[in-house]
Scaffold this active site. Sequence first.
Site, PDB file in Angstrom:
ATOM      1  N   GLU A 156       0.211   3.593   1.810  1.00  0.00           N
ATOM      2  CA  GLU A 156       0.318   3.999   3.219  1.00  0.00           C
ATOM      3  C   GLU A 156       1.714   3.732   3.767  1.00  0.00           C
ATOM      4  O   GLU A 156       2.104   4.327   4.772  1.00  0.00           O
ATOM      5  CB  GLU A 156      -0.708   3.234   4.066  1.00  0.00           C
ATOM      6  CG  GLU A 156      -2.063   3.889   4.163  1.00  0.00           C
ATOM      7  CD  GLU A 156      -2.045   5.197   4.946  1.00  0.00           C
ATOM      8  OE1 GLU A 156      -2.531   6.212   4.390  1.00  0.00           O
ATOM      9  OE2 GLU A 156      -1.547   5.218   6.077  1.00  0.00           O
ATOM     10  N   TYR A 161      -1.429   0.072  10.768  1.00  0.00           N
ATOM     11  CA  TYR A 161      -1.706  -0.528   9.451  1.00  0.00           C
ATOM     12  C   TYR A 161      -0.496  -0.352   8.522  1.00  0.00           C
ATOM     13  O   TYR A 161      -0.028  -1.310   7.896  1.00  0.00           O
ATOM     14  CB  TYR A 161      -2.950   0.132   8.840  1.00  0.00           C
ATOM     15  CG  TYR A 161      -3.186  -0.228   7.390  1.00  0.00           C
ATOM     16  CD1 TYR A 161      -3.841  -1.405   7.038  1.00  0.00           C
ATOM     17  CD2 TYR A 161      -2.757   0.613   6.350  1.00  0.00           C
ATOM     18  CE1 TYR A 161      -4.056  -1.744   5.705  1.00  0.00           C
ATOM     19  CE2 TYR A 161      -2.966   0.287   5.021  1.00  0.00           C
ATOM     20  CZ  TYR A 161      -3.612  -0.892   4.709  1.00  0.00           C
ATOM     21  OH  TYR A 161      -3.815  -1.222   3.386  1.00  0.00           O
ATOM     22  N   SER A 186       0.811  -1.222   0.000  1.00  0.00           N
ATOM     23  CA  SER A 186       0.000   0.000   0.000  1.00  0.00           C
ATOM     24  C   SER A 186       0.844   1.271   0.000  1.00  0.00           C
ATOM     25  O   SER A 186       1.930   1.317   0.595  1.00  0.00           O
ATOM     26  CB  SER A 186      -0.857  -0.015   1.282  1.00  0.00           C
ATOM     27  OG  SER A 186      -1.382   1.264   1.528  1.00  0.00           O
TER      28      SER A 186
HETATM   29  P1  NAP Z   1     -11.595  -4.306   2.070  1.00  0.00           P
HETATM   30  O1  NAP Z   1     -12.740  -3.947   1.185  1.00  0.00           O
HETATM   31  O2  NAP Z   1     -11.551  -3.782   3.453  1.00  0.00           O
HETATM   32  O3  NAP Z   1     -11.545  -5.912   2.126  1.00  0.00           O
HETATM   33  C1  NAP Z   1     -10.725  -6.577   3.044  1.00  0.00           C
HETATM   34  C2  NAP Z   1     -10.953  -8.071   2.923  1.00  0.00           C
HETATM   35  O4  NAP Z   1     -10.103  -8.736   3.861  1.00  0.00           O
HETATM   36  C3  NAP Z   1     -12.385  -8.516   3.248  1.00  0.00           C
HETATM   37  O5  NAP Z   1     -12.744  -9.564   2.386  1.00  0.00           O
HETATM   38  C4  NAP Z   1     -12.257  -9.037   4.676  1.00  0.00           C
HETATM   39  O6  NAP Z   1     -13.210 -10.014   4.999  1.00  0.00           O
HETATM   40  C5  NAP Z   1     -10.870  -9.678   4.592  1.00  0.00           C
HETATM   41  N1  NAP Z   1     -10.281  -9.910   5.911  1.00  0.00           N
HETATM   42  C6  NAP Z   1     -10.168  -9.053   6.953  1.00  0.00           C
HETATM   43  N2  NAP Z   1      -9.561  -9.646   7.993  1.00  0.00           N
HETATM   44  C7  NAP Z   1      -9.287 -10.920   7.610  1.00  0.00           C
HETATM   45  C8  NAP Z   1      -8.684 -12.029   8.239  1.00  0.00           C
HETATM   46  N3  NAP Z   1      -8.241 -11.980   9.503  1.00  0.00           N
HETATM   47  N4  NAP Z   1      -8.561 -13.182   7.543  1.00  0.00           N
HETATM   48  C9  NAP Z   1      -9.012 -13.270   6.263  1.00  0.00           C
HETATM   49  N5  NAP Z   1      -9.604 -12.250   5.618  1.00  0.00           N
HETATM   50  C10 NAP Z   1      -9.738 -11.085   6.279  1.00  0.00           C
HETATM   51  O7  NAP Z   1     -10.205  -3.905   1.388  1.00  0.00           O
HETATM   52  P2  NAP Z   1      -9.885  -3.542  -0.151  1.00  0.00           P
HETATM   53  O8  NAP Z   1     -10.078  -2.080  -0.338  1.00  0.00           O
HETATM   54  O9  NAP Z   1     -10.568  -4.509  -1.035  1.00  0.00           O
HETATM   55  O10 NAP Z   1      -8.312  -3.776  -0.172  1.00  0.00           O
HETATM   56  C11 NAP Z   1      -7.775  -5.057  -0.530  1.00  0.00           C
HETATM   57  C12 NAP Z   1      -6.344  -5.148  -0.044  1.00  0.00           C
HETATM   58  O11 NAP Z   1      -5.560  -4.133  -0.656  1.00  0.00           O
HETATM   59  C13 NAP Z   1      -6.151  -4.958   1.455  1.00  0.00           C
HETATM   60  O12 NAP Z   1      -5.059  -5.769   1.857  1.00  0.00           O
HETATM   61  C14 NAP Z   1      -5.778  -3.501   1.597  1.00  0.00           C
HETATM   62  O13 NAP Z   1      -5.027  -3.303   2.767  1.00  0.00           O
HETATM   63  C15 NAP Z   1      -4.942  -3.315   0.340  1.00  0.00           C
HETATM   64  N6  NAP Z   1      -4.924  -1.965  -0.242  1.00  0.00           N
HETATM   65  C16 NAP Z   1      -6.090  -1.330  -0.511  1.00  0.00           C
HETATM   66  C17 NAP Z   1      -6.046  -0.085  -1.136  1.00  0.00           C
HETATM   67  C18 NAP Z   1      -7.311   0.660  -1.468  1.00  0.00           C
HETATM   68  O14 NAP Z   1      -7.227   1.870  -1.709  1.00  0.00           O
HETATM   69  N7  NAP Z   1      -8.458   0.006  -1.526  1.00  0.00           N
HETATM   70  C19 NAP Z   1      -4.797   0.495  -1.465  1.00  0.00           C
HETATM   71  C20 NAP Z   1      -3.645  -0.212  -1.185  1.00  0.00           C
HETATM   72  C21 NAP Z   1      -3.695  -1.465  -0.589  1.00  0.00           C
HETATM   73  P3  NAP Z   1     -14.644  -9.641   5.661  1.00  0.00           P
HETATM   74  O15 NAP Z   1     -15.558  -9.307   4.496  1.00  0.00           O
HETATM   75  O16 NAP Z   1     -14.994 -10.881   6.369  1.00  0.00           O
HETATM   76  O17 NAP Z   1     -14.423  -8.454   6.565  1.00  0.00           O
HETATM   77  N1  GDD Z   2     -12.214   7.375   6.588  1.00  0.00           N
HETATM   78  C1  GDD Z   2     -12.301   8.699   6.739  1.00  0.00           C
HETATM   79  N2  GDD Z   2     -13.435   9.242   7.306  1.00  0.00           N
HETATM   80  N3  GDD Z   2     -11.269   9.478   6.318  1.00  0.00           N
HETATM   81  C2  GDD Z   2     -11.415  10.825   6.456  1.00  0.00           C
HETATM   82  C3  GDD Z   2     -12.547  11.416   7.008  1.00  0.00           C
HETATM   83  C4  GDD Z   2     -13.606  10.590   7.466  1.00  0.00           C
HETATM   84  O1  GDD Z   2     -14.626  11.037   7.975  1.00  0.00           O
HETATM   85  N4  GDD Z   2     -12.382  12.768   6.973  1.00  0.00           N
HETATM   86  C5  GDD Z   2     -11.190  12.999   6.428  1.00  0.00           C
HETATM   87  N5  GDD Z   2     -10.582  11.825   6.108  1.00  0.00           N
HETATM   88  C6  GDD Z   2      -9.242  11.671   5.538  1.00  0.00           C
HETATM   89  C7  GDD Z   2      -8.339  10.731   6.314  1.00  0.00           C
HETATM   90  O2  GDD Z   2      -7.791  11.385   7.460  1.00  0.00           O
HETATM   91  C8  GDD Z   2      -7.296  10.395   5.244  1.00  0.00           C
HETATM   92  O3  GDD Z   2      -6.292  11.380   5.224  1.00  0.00           O
HETATM   93  C9  GDD Z   2      -8.098  10.466   3.942  1.00  0.00           C
HETATM   94  O4  GDD Z   2      -9.350  11.100   4.261  1.00  0.00           O
HETATM   95  C10 GDD Z   2      -8.380   9.117   3.306  1.00  0.00           C
HETATM   96  O5  GDD Z   2      -8.922   8.266   4.294  1.00  0.00           O
HETATM   97  P1  GDD Z   2      -9.522   6.815   3.906  1.00  0.00           P
HETATM   98  O6  GDD Z   2     -10.526   6.941   2.827  1.00  0.00           O
HETATM   99  O7  GDD Z   2      -9.951   6.186   5.189  1.00  0.00           O
HETATM  100  O8  GDD Z   2      -8.282   6.046   3.251  1.00  0.00           O
HETATM  101  P2  GDD Z   2      -6.757   5.932   3.687  1.00  0.00           P
HETATM  102  O9  GDD Z   2      -5.954   6.738   2.715  1.00  0.00           O
HETATM  103  O10 GDD Z   2      -6.546   6.199   5.122  1.00  0.00           O
HETATM  104  O11 GDD Z   2      -6.478   4.380   3.459  1.00  0.00           O
HETATM  105  C11 GDD Z   2      -6.950   3.727   2.280  1.00  0.00           C
HETATM  106  O12 GDD Z   2      -5.963   3.799   1.279  1.00  0.00           O
HETATM  107  C12 GDD Z   2      -4.735   3.110   1.573  1.00  0.00           C
HETATM  108  C13 GDD Z   2      -3.782   3.343   0.387  1.00  0.00           C
HETATM  109  O13 GDD Z   2      -3.106   4.559   0.542  1.00  0.00           O
HETATM  110  C14 GDD Z   2      -7.276   2.277   2.662  1.00  0.00           C
HETATM  111  O14 GDD Z   2      -7.928   1.674   1.578  1.00  0.00           O
HETATM  112  C15 GDD Z   2      -6.015   1.481   2.964  1.00  0.00           C
HETATM  113  O15 GDD Z   2      -6.357   0.101   3.125  1.00  0.00           O
HETATM  114  C16 GDD Z   2      -5.040   1.646   1.788  1.00  0.00           C
HETATM  115  O16 GDD Z   2      -3.856   0.922   2.011  1.00  0.00           O
END
Ligand code: NAP
Ligand code: GDD
Length: 334
Positions: free
Chosen positions: A131, A153, A129
């Site tokens: 992050e 995280y 990520s």
């Molecule tokens: P998400 O919607 O939160 O999905 C997370 C998945 O992980 C869900 O299927 C959840 O299952 C499963 N999970 C959670 N805890 C688990 C455990 N202990 N054992 C097995 N499965 C578990 O996340 P996403 O946005 O699809 O992201 C997919 C992956 O990419 C994650 O690893 C995230 O950290 C990474 N990532 C995401 C982003 C982004 O912007 N979306 C960016 C960079 C990296 P349940 O449905 O049962 O909760």
């Molecule tokens: N969730 C949330 N809720 N975020 C908020 C809010 C709120 O009410 N208000 C402001 N934010 C700001 C957060 O402080 C952060 O800076 C930004 O919005 C994005 O927050 P999220 O959408 O929660 O995503 P994230 O960037 O922290 O994390 C997501 O992206 C990562 C990749 O950079 C997640 O999907 C992570 O799993 C992923 O790795």
Amino acid sequence: MKKALITGITGQDGSYLADFLLNKGYQVWGIIRRSSSFHTGRIDHLYRDLHEEPQLRLVYGDLTDGSNLSAIVNEIRPDEIYNLGAQSHVRVSFDMPIFTVDTDALGTLRLLEAVRSSDKAVKFYQASSSEMYGKATEVPQTEMTPFYPRSPYGCAKVYSFWQTVNYREAYNLFVCNGILFNHESPRRGETFVTRKITMAATRIKCGLQSKLYLGNLDAKRDWGYAGDYVEAMWLMLQQDKPDDYVVATGESHSVREFVAEVFAYLDMDWQKYVEIDPRYFRPSEVDLLQGDASKARKVLGWKPKVTFKELARIMTDADMGIAEREKILKDHGR
Ligand code: NAP
Ligand code: GDD
């Protein structure tokens, strides 16, 4: 027929990746956690759409249970594993650091061990990520930018990144890190900021709620579309050599800009509806993420298709459909 195993198949990315791989002719296996209620809403359409023998199969498992992961890998003998499962909410990781690290860091190690001890050569994708860059030391961030994580995280993801690199170098395994920047969609979890905004704005438009409470509006993210990003995951595993890649749009926008874009699309003045609630501030924030995906573009031939504006509109249109249905039910007293 190739077999793929996906952890996190019930999540946003897992569901798009399952769509993608089934379309490519894969047999897809997904690991799901036992839950007291159904949580397969994002993949239910795959069962409905499949007419012949279903090529999507689900097994119970959890990244915190290593013996179960090994048994699944040994039984299914997949060609490719996509490790997308995680406690993926950054704010929640401050409340649940131990569970987050158990799942997002040790969980990866457990799965890598299962891959290492498998008698079949398995290709492995790790969901790393942006992050990990945290308090980023340069803009834009590339594969060479040092990591400076700012949350439990982020720290867990850095651990998994390096374990993946080390298993590649130590055991000559085909394992890759995709360093994905934020990617969103109508299937995005409802507590991530983009989805929270599109859901609230459309509900306000329909008269179902009056305010939207947010935290830091100044944070900037490189937001792309999840449907585009799962293709990059697959492409990484189709190369001759395993490697690590940044996947991003190259553009960065603030939370405030995303809010303004969505409310303007709905013909509303966001400043009348948005209020700041310090509960949504983070103990340590990631201020600016902006990726440089030149390597993915050059080696994988990958580039994003959906723009920032299009993304905001796709998500708003989808949530407007949901809000309108909710309004009809409410008006009929249901
Ligand atoms: P998400 O919607 O939160 O999905 C997370 C998945 O992980 C869900 O299927 C959840 O299952 C499963 N999970 C959670 N805890 C688990 C455990 N202990 N054992 C097995 N499965 C578990 O996340 P996403 O946005 O699809 O992201 C997919 C992956 O990419 C994650 O690893 C995230 O950290 C990474 N990532 C995401 C982003 C982004 O912007 N979306 C960016 C960079 C990296 P349940 O449905 O049962 O909760
Ligand atoms: N969730 C949330 N809720 N975020 C908020 C809010 C709120 O009410 N208000 C402001 N934010 C700001 C957060 O402080 C952060 O800076 C930004 O919005 C994005 O927050 P999220 O959408 O929660 O995503 P994230 O960037 O922290 O994390 C997501 O992206 C990562 C990749 O950079 C997640 O999907 C992570 O799993 C992923 O790795």
